[in-house]
Design an enzyme around this catalytic site. Structure first.
Site, short mmCIF file in Angstrom:
data_model
loop_
_atom_site.label_atom_id
_atom_site.label_comp_id
_atom_site.label_asym_id
_atom_site.label_seq_id
_atom_site.Cartn_x
_atom_site.Cartn_y
_atom_site.Cartn_z
CG HIS A 166 1.26 -6.75 -0.50
ND1 HIS A 166 2.57 -6.72 -0.11
CD2 HIS A 166 0.85 -8.03 -0.34
CE1 HIS A 166 2.95 -7.92 0.27
NE2 HIS A 166 1.93 -8.74 0.13
CD GLU B 109 2.02 -1.56 0.75
OE1 GLU B 109 2.67 -1.47 1.81
OE2 GLU B 109 1.30 -2.54 0.48
CB CYS C 265 6.75 -6.30 1.90
SG CYS C 265 6.01 -6.28 0.24
CB CYS D 237 4.94 -2.79 -1.36
SG CYS D 237 3.61 -3.99 -1.65
#
Length: 171
Positions: A100, A102, A128, A131
């Site tokens: 991701h 992040e 999410c 993260c």
């Protein structure tokens, strides 16, 4: 040695317009979110292009976008495992070869020895749950996100950890 500029084209001089014009500058959130959106354009995810920047004292510390680990084939090249297996958005995050945005931003900070504790995190989509946990442990004090993501547990964790969460809506 003397430079010879004789071969350069010459332009006609124009009078300078001294009419004052209002200067339109973006606010800081708009500025950093627009950069996060440009970062997202590097994403190699077929489903969702996400970009992020980590900012402290109005300076960008690092950025990240979602995609496969460095040196590995991207989903753009080999297809999306999640689509092939029919995995709905927001579920079974481990069934993805990509990281991701992040995660990539925090990894870049670690690789380059950049402390991000106390920073503001701009991201094109709500983080999410995975993260959210990473951002909380990294000491991020504020997350500003643009697009929504179906993960109420992430919202609850941010609230419990005291991380300011701001839904940015473009003008």
């Amino acid at each position: 040695m003397r430079d010879d500029f004789s071969n350069l084209k010459k332009t006609q001089e124009r009078p300078v317009d001294s009419t004052p014009r209002p200067i339109t500058r973006p606010g800081w959130d708009e500025y950093f979110m627009s950069i996060a959106n440009v970062v997202a354009s590097r994403s190699t995810c077929i489903r969702r292009q996400v970009g992020s920047v980590v900012v402290r004292d109005k300076r960008i510390l690092c950025s990240g976008y979602n995609g496969a680990p460095a040196g590995l084939k991207h989903c753009l090249e080999i297809g999306c495992l999640r689509e092939q297996k029919g995995v709905p958005s927001g579920q079974r995050h481990e069934l993805c070869r990509g990281l991701h945005a992040e995660q990539n931003a925090i990894i870049q900070a670690a690789v380059h020895g950049t402390a991000i504790k106390g920073s503001i995190y701009y991201v094109t989509h709500q983080p999410c749950i995975l993260c959210a946990k990473i951002l909380i442990n990294a000491g991020i004090k504020k997350v500003i996100f643009q697009g929504e993501y179906p993960d109420p547990m992430a919202l609850a964790l941010f609230a419990e950890a005291g991380v300011d969460l701001v839904h940015y809506v473009p003008k």
